[in-house]
Enzyme design. Structure first.
Site, short mmCIF file in Angstrom:
data_model
loop_
_atom_site.label_atom_id
_atom_site.label_comp_id
_atom_site.label_asym_id
_atom_site.label_seq_id
_atom_site.Cartn_x
_atom_site.Cartn_y
_atom_site.Cartn_z
N PRO A 26 0.80 -1.22 0.00
CA PRO A 26 0.00 0.00 0.00
C PRO A 26 0.83 1.28 0.00
O PRO A 26 1.90 1.34 0.61
CB PRO A 26 -0.81 -0.10 1.30
CG PRO A 26 -0.10 -1.09 2.13
CD PRO A 26 0.55 -2.05 1.18
N ASN A 27 0.29 2.26 -0.69
CA ASN A 27 0.84 3.62 -0.79
C ASN A 27 2.08 3.73 -1.68
O ASN A 27 2.54 4.83 -1.95
CB ASN A 27 1.16 4.21 0.61
CG ASN A 27 -0.07 4.27 1.49
OD1 ASN A 27 -1.09 4.81 1.08
ND2 ASN A 27 -0.02 3.68 2.67
N ARG A 34 5.42 11.00 -2.51
CA ARG A 34 5.17 10.63 -1.12
C ARG A 34 6.45 10.75 -0.29
O ARG A 34 7.44 10.06 -0.55
CB ARG A 34 4.69 9.17 -1.11
CG ARG A 34 4.50 8.60 0.26
CD ARG A 34 4.32 7.09 0.22
NE ARG A 34 4.16 6.59 1.56
CZ ARG A 34 4.41 5.35 1.93
NH1 ARG A 34 4.85 4.47 1.05
NH2 ARG A 34 4.25 4.99 3.18
N TYR A 39 11.51 8.20 0.71
CA TYR A 39 11.28 7.28 -0.41
C TYR A 39 11.84 7.76 -1.74
O TYR A 39 11.72 7.05 -2.75
CB TYR A 39 9.78 6.99 -0.54
CG TYR A 39 9.18 6.47 0.76
CD1 TYR A 39 9.67 5.31 1.35
CD2 TYR A 39 8.15 7.14 1.40
CE1 TYR A 39 9.15 4.84 2.55
CE2 TYR A 39 7.61 6.67 2.59
CZ TYR A 39 8.12 5.53 3.16
OH TYR A 39 7.61 5.05 4.34
N ASN A 91 7.99 -5.74 -1.52
CA ASN A 91 7.99 -4.63 -0.57
C ASN A 91 6.58 -4.58 0.00
O ASN A 91 5.69 -4.00 -0.63
CB ASN A 91 8.37 -3.31 -1.23
CG ASN A 91 8.42 -2.19 -0.20
OD1 ASN A 91 8.00 -2.35 0.95
ND2 ASN A 91 8.94 -1.03 -0.61
N ALA A 94 3.53 -0.93 4.53
CA ALA A 94 3.07 -0.95 5.93
C ALA A 94 2.63 -2.35 6.37
O ALA A 94 2.69 -2.66 7.57
CB ALA A 94 1.95 0.05 6.13
N GLU A 115 13.01 -9.50 0.34
CA GLU A 115 12.22 -8.39 0.90
C GLU A 115 12.97 -7.08 0.64
O GLU A 115 14.18 -7.01 0.87
CB GLU A 115 12.06 -8.62 2.41
CG GLU A 115 11.31 -7.51 3.14
CD GLU A 115 11.21 -7.78 4.65
OE1 GLU A 115 11.51 -8.91 5.10
OE2 GLU A 115 10.86 -6.84 5.38
N HIS A 117 12.90 -2.73 1.07
CA HIS A 117 12.34 -1.46 1.57
C HIS A 117 13.19 -0.33 1.05
O HIS A 117 14.43 -0.41 1.11
CB HIS A 117 12.33 -1.42 3.10
CG HIS A 117 11.53 -2.52 3.70
ND1 HIS A 117 10.15 -2.50 3.75
CD2 HIS A 117 11.90 -3.71 4.22
CE1 HIS A 117 9.72 -3.62 4.28
NE2 HIS A 117 10.76 -4.39 4.57
N SER A 119 13.32 2.74 2.36
CA SER A 119 13.91 3.43 3.51
C SER A 119 14.55 2.41 4.45
O SER A 119 14.25 1.21 4.37
CB SER A 119 12.83 4.23 4.26
OG SER A 119 11.86 3.34 4.81
N ARG A 124 14.11 4.17 11.69
CA ARG A 124 12.88 4.96 11.79
C ARG A 124 12.12 4.59 13.07
O ARG A 124 12.71 4.05 14.00
CB ARG A 124 12.05 4.75 10.52
CG ARG A 124 12.80 5.23 9.26
CD ARG A 124 11.98 5.06 8.00
NE ARG A 124 10.77 5.87 8.06
CZ ARG A 124 9.75 5.76 7.19
NH1 ARG A 124 9.83 4.87 6.20
NH2 ARG A 124 8.69 6.51 7.30
N ARG A 128 8.38 0.23 13.07
CA ARG A 128 8.83 -0.26 11.75
C ARG A 128 9.97 -1.27 11.87
O ARG A 128 10.42 -1.83 10.88
CB ARG A 128 9.30 0.91 10.87
CG ARG A 128 8.18 1.87 10.51
CD ARG A 128 8.65 2.92 9.51
NE ARG A 128 7.79 4.08 9.59
CZ ARG A 128 6.65 4.22 8.92
NH1 ARG A 128 6.25 3.28 8.09
NH2 ARG A 128 5.90 5.30 9.05
C1 DQA Z 1 8.53 0.86 3.31
C2 DQA Z 1 8.72 1.06 4.81
C3 DQA Z 1 7.42 0.87 5.57
O1 DQA Z 1 7.62 1.06 6.96
C4 DQA Z 1 6.38 1.86 5.10
O2 DQA Z 1 5.14 1.62 5.73
C5 DQA Z 1 6.23 1.87 3.61
C6 DQA Z 1 7.41 1.70 2.76
C7 DQA Z 1 9.81 1.21 2.52
O3 DQA Z 1 9.88 0.83 1.34
O4 DQA Z 1 10.69 1.89 3.03
O5 DQA Z 1 5.15 2.11 3.10
O6 DQA Z 1 8.26 -0.51 3.08
#
Ligand code: DQA
Length: 163
Positions: A26-27, A34, A39, A91, A94, A115, A117, A119, A124, A128
């Site tokens: 998501p997102n 964003r 990111y 990825n 959240a 996996e 990410h 960030s 953080r 997370r």
């Molecule tokens: C994320 C890190 C997650 O904590 C966050 O909720 C995201 C992106 C990253 O790619 O850094 O949406 O997965």
């Protein structure tokens, strides 16, 4: 390179290209605008294009899928099993920190995955720091921005080439 072998009707051997799936949670559709301090400014379309191009160069078929819905991601993982997907890059965004259901789908698929990410989740907020996926993953790339996806892909291409 060991590709998936199949016997065609004329008795000859058909070589099938390995297939990879990149799953974005998501997102991540909002990448580019964003929270760029976390990111970066690369869009999801740009990331996907670079991945597809690199995979093509490596003789592998790569599909991407993004959803803001947990159920849709779970169903995509179920479908991946039917599609003979060799590896995934995930990825979970959240859902990394919340989704036992997506974890169970990935574990149940039996498909090995990296996996990713963008960030550094360990630098953080403490919520997370926990991932429901890392202990299942071949490995984790985090904190290297959009390059992390390409590094994960390089690793998988090399791995496929030696199988
Ligand atoms: C994320 C890190 C997650 O904590 C966050 O909720 C995201 C992106 C990253 O790619 O850094 O949406 O997965």
């Amino acid at each position: 390179m060991r590709k998936q072998k199949d016997t065609s009707s004329d008795g000859g051997e058909k070589i099938e290209q390995a297939r990879l799936l990149v799953l974005h949670g998501p997102n991540l559709n909002l990448l580019g605008t964003r929270e760029p301090r976390y990111y970066g400014s690369t869009t999801l379309a740009e990331i996907n294009r670079a991945l597809v191009q690199r995979a093509e160069g490596g003789g592998v078929v790569l599909e991407t899928f993004q959803s803001n819905h947990e159920g849709a991601l779970i169903e995509r993982v179920h479908a991946a099993r039917e599609q003979n997907i060799r590896y995934m890059i995930i990825n979970p965004a959240a859902y990394t920190h919340t989704s036992i259901a997506l974890r169970d789908a990935v574990a149940g698929s039996g498909i090995a995955f990296v996996e990713v990410h963008l960030s550094n989740i360990h630098a953080r907020e403490s919520f997370r720091h926990q991932s429901y996926f890392s202990d299942l993953a071949i490995g984790v790339v985090c904190g290297l921005g959009s390059e992390g996806y390409l590094l994960a892909l390089e690793y998988l291409l090399r791995r496929i080439a030696t199988e």
